[in-house]
Design a protein around this motif. Structure first.
Motif, PDB file in Angstrom:
ATOM      1  N   PHE A   1       0.799   3.980  -2.948  1.00  0.00           N
ATOM      2  CA  PHE A   1       0.622   5.390  -2.579  1.00  0.00           C
ATOM      3  C   PHE A   1       1.713   6.257  -3.202  1.00  0.00           C
ATOM      4  CE2 PHE A   1       1.797   8.849   0.322  1.00  0.00           C
ATOM      5  CZ  PHE A   1       0.643   9.613   0.258  1.00  0.00           C
ATOM      6  N   LEU A   2       2.964   5.837  -3.101  1.00  0.00           N
ATOM      7  CA  LEU A   2       4.082   6.614  -3.657  1.00  0.00           C
ATOM      8  C   LEU A   2       4.010   6.707  -5.177  1.00  0.00           C
ATOM      9  CD1 LEU A   2       7.025   5.412  -1.370  1.00  0.00           C
ATOM     10  CD2 LEU A   2       5.864   7.638  -1.351  1.00  0.00           C
ATOM     11  N   VAL A   3       3.695   5.589  -5.841  1.00  0.00           N
ATOM     12  CA  VAL A   3       3.590   5.589  -7.305  1.00  0.00           C
ATOM     13  C   VAL A   3       2.451   6.516  -7.755  1.00  0.00           C
ATOM     14  CG1 VAL A   3       3.009   4.173  -9.320  1.00  0.00           C
ATOM     15  CG2 VAL A   3       4.670   3.341  -7.662  1.00  0.00           C
ATOM     16  N   LEU A   4       1.293   6.403  -7.121  1.00  0.00           N
ATOM     17  CA  LEU A   4       0.167   7.261  -7.499  1.00  0.00           C
ATOM     18  C   LEU A   4       0.441   8.734  -7.177  1.00  0.00           C
ATOM     19  CD1 LEU A   4      -2.900   5.045  -6.556  1.00  0.00           C
ATOM     20  CD2 LEU A   4      -2.044   5.615  -8.837  1.00  0.00           C
ATOM     21  N   THR A   5       1.155   8.991  -6.090  1.00  0.00           N
ATOM     22  CA  THR A   5       1.522  10.365  -5.755  1.00  0.00           C
ATOM     23  C   THR A   5       2.434  10.952  -6.829  1.00  0.00           C
ATOM     24  OG1 THR A   5       1.294   9.959  -3.391  1.00  0.00           O
ATOM     25  CG2 THR A   5       2.633  11.848  -4.041  1.00  0.00           C
TER      26      THR A   5
ATOM     27  N   SER B   1       0.829  -1.218   0.000  1.00  0.00           N
ATOM     28  CA  SER B   1       0.000   0.000   0.000  1.00  0.00           C
ATOM     29  C   SER B   1       0.863   1.269   0.000  1.00  0.00           C
ATOM     30  CB  SER B   1      -0.974   0.001   1.177  1.00  0.00           C
ATOM     31  OG  SER B   1      -0.284   0.062   2.407  1.00  0.00           O
ATOM     32  N   ILE B   2       1.990   1.240   0.693  1.00  0.00           N
ATOM     33  CA  ILE B   2       2.905   2.400   0.673  1.00  0.00           C
ATOM     34  C   ILE B   2       3.491   2.579  -0.724  1.00  0.00           C
ATOM     35  CG2 ILE B   2       5.117   3.263   1.552  1.00  0.00           C
ATOM     36  CD1 ILE B   2       4.358   2.063   4.278  1.00  0.00           C
ATOM     37  N   LYS B   3       3.883   1.490  -1.385  1.00  0.00           N
ATOM     38  CA  LYS B   3       4.420   1.568  -2.744  1.00  0.00           C
ATOM     39  C   LYS B   3       3.374   2.126  -3.710  1.00  0.00           C
ATOM     40  CE  LYS B   3       7.851  -2.125  -2.426  1.00  0.00           C
ATOM     41  NZ  LYS B   3       8.229  -3.465  -2.899  1.00  0.00           N
TER      42      LYS B   3
END
Length: 189
Positions: free
Chosen positions: A11-15, A7-9
């Motif tokens: 989140f970072l990719v979508l950000t 989920s963190i990955k």
């Protein structure tokens, strides 16, 4: 723990995609396709910024056409309408005050109708346009103050007709004229 890392990955990719790449691509496209509009349609005179075609401003001298009233005093940060409804006594008092002021300023008789755009502020408080009727009502005042000849007054009326924009696609909105652009052309007469 594996789901948290995933989920963190995500989140970072979508950000990166939606928060950085997409805005940069859109900004680049706008700057290359229509840079004047992308930068706010700023108006310069002699390399000096005097305003934007998109924002109304206060012309508080009788030598110029006046803009539509603003609920925010033409301040762009808290832009918005007054939110006063048709039964509001505050709105009624504001309209009567604006009507009296406009009548006095333009030497109008009590039976002459004042267009509503000179009495009511727009929803944003920053509308840069007035109706052609509102502009034409102000012509005699401006011509008198500037000591215009009849030829110059006719030139001013022609200018109003030439600068009037028709409804978008001949469907949306009303005929309108940008007050800033009108006042700039007025100075050239």
């Amino acid at each position: 723990m594996k789901r948290v890392v995933i989920s963190i990955k995500v989140f970072l990719v979508l950000t990166i995609i939606t928060g950085i790449m997409y805005p940069l691509i859109i900004t680049l496209f706008a700057q290359l396709s229509f840079p004047e509009k992308a930068n706010g349609s700023m108006v310069y005179v002699n390399d000096r910024l005097i305003g934007s075609e998109l924002l109304g401003q206060n012309f508080d001298t009788i030598h110029y056409f006046v803009s539509r009233p603003s609920a925010t005093n033409y301040n762009t940060m808290p832009s918005g309408g007054s939110n006063l409804g048709p039964t509001s006594s505050v709105l009624k008092d504001l309209v009567l005050e604006r009507e009296q002021s406009f009548r006095i300023q333009n030497n109008l008789k009590n039976n002459e109708i004042i267009p509503e755009d000179m009495l009511m502020s727009s929803a944003s408080g920053l509308d840069p346009h007035i109706s052609p009727t509102s502009a034409k009502i102000q012509v005699q005042r401006i011509a008198k103050i500037r000591n215009f000849t009849p030829e110059q007054t006719n030139k001013l009326l022609l200018l109003i007709n030439n600068l009037t924009k028709q409804p978008q696609y001949h469907l949306f909105g009303c005929p309108r004229i940008n007050v800033l652009l009108l006042n700039l052309e007025l100075d050239k007469i």
